[in-house]
Write a protein that holds these residues in place. Structure first.
Motif, short mmCIF file in Angstrom:
data_model
loop_
_atom_site.label_atom_id
_atom_site.label_comp_id
_atom_site.label_asym_id
_atom_site.label_seq_id
_atom_site.Cartn_x
_atom_site.Cartn_y
_atom_site.Cartn_z
N ASN A 81 0.84 -1.19 0.00
CA ASN A 81 0.00 0.00 0.00
C ASN A 81 0.88 1.24 0.00
N ASP A 82 0.26 2.40 -0.17
CA ASP A 82 1.00 3.65 -0.09
C ASP A 82 1.57 3.81 1.32
N PRO A 83 2.76 4.38 1.44
CA PRO A 83 3.36 4.54 2.78
C PRO A 83 2.56 5.53 3.63
N ALA A 84 2.50 5.23 4.91
CA ALA A 84 1.83 6.14 5.84
C ALA A 84 2.80 7.27 6.17
N VAL A 85 2.53 8.44 5.64
CA VAL A 85 3.41 9.58 5.84
C VAL A 85 2.73 10.52 6.83
#
Length: 92
Positions: A81-85
């Motif tokens: 998934n997209d990284p948690a930023v």
């Protein structure tokens, strides 16, 4: 085999679509073969999230980072998934 022969075998009457299919097939074949494998290195800069890649790169096989503690390269796993930023307002 000519484009006309491919059109007859595939049952299509669009030359443009047939040429697009041929180009897609060539690109897929090129991206699935390991004909020209190269290693590219760069230094990691603190605070930089994105790095440029070579313009002629078709596929990225793996990314490794050199661990300064034991001087060995460690592979970075692919993200599903997209990284948690999140924004860090406190540097401490």
């Amino acid at each position: 085999m000519t484009i006309l022969e491919i059109m007859e075998r595939s049952g299509t009457d669009s030359t443009t679509m047939t040429v697009a299919w041929i180009k897609d097939a060539i690109n897929l074949i090129q991206s699935n073969s390991d004909e020209s494998v190269a290693t590219w290195k760069t230094n990691i800069t603190d605070g930089t999230r994105e790095y440029p890649f070579p313009a002629n790169m078709i596929r990225l096989k793996s990314i490794s980072v050199k661990d300064t503690n034991d001087a060995k390269y460690k592979k970075i796993k692919r993200l599903v998934n997209d990284p948690a930023v999140r924004e860090d307002t406190d540097p401490e």
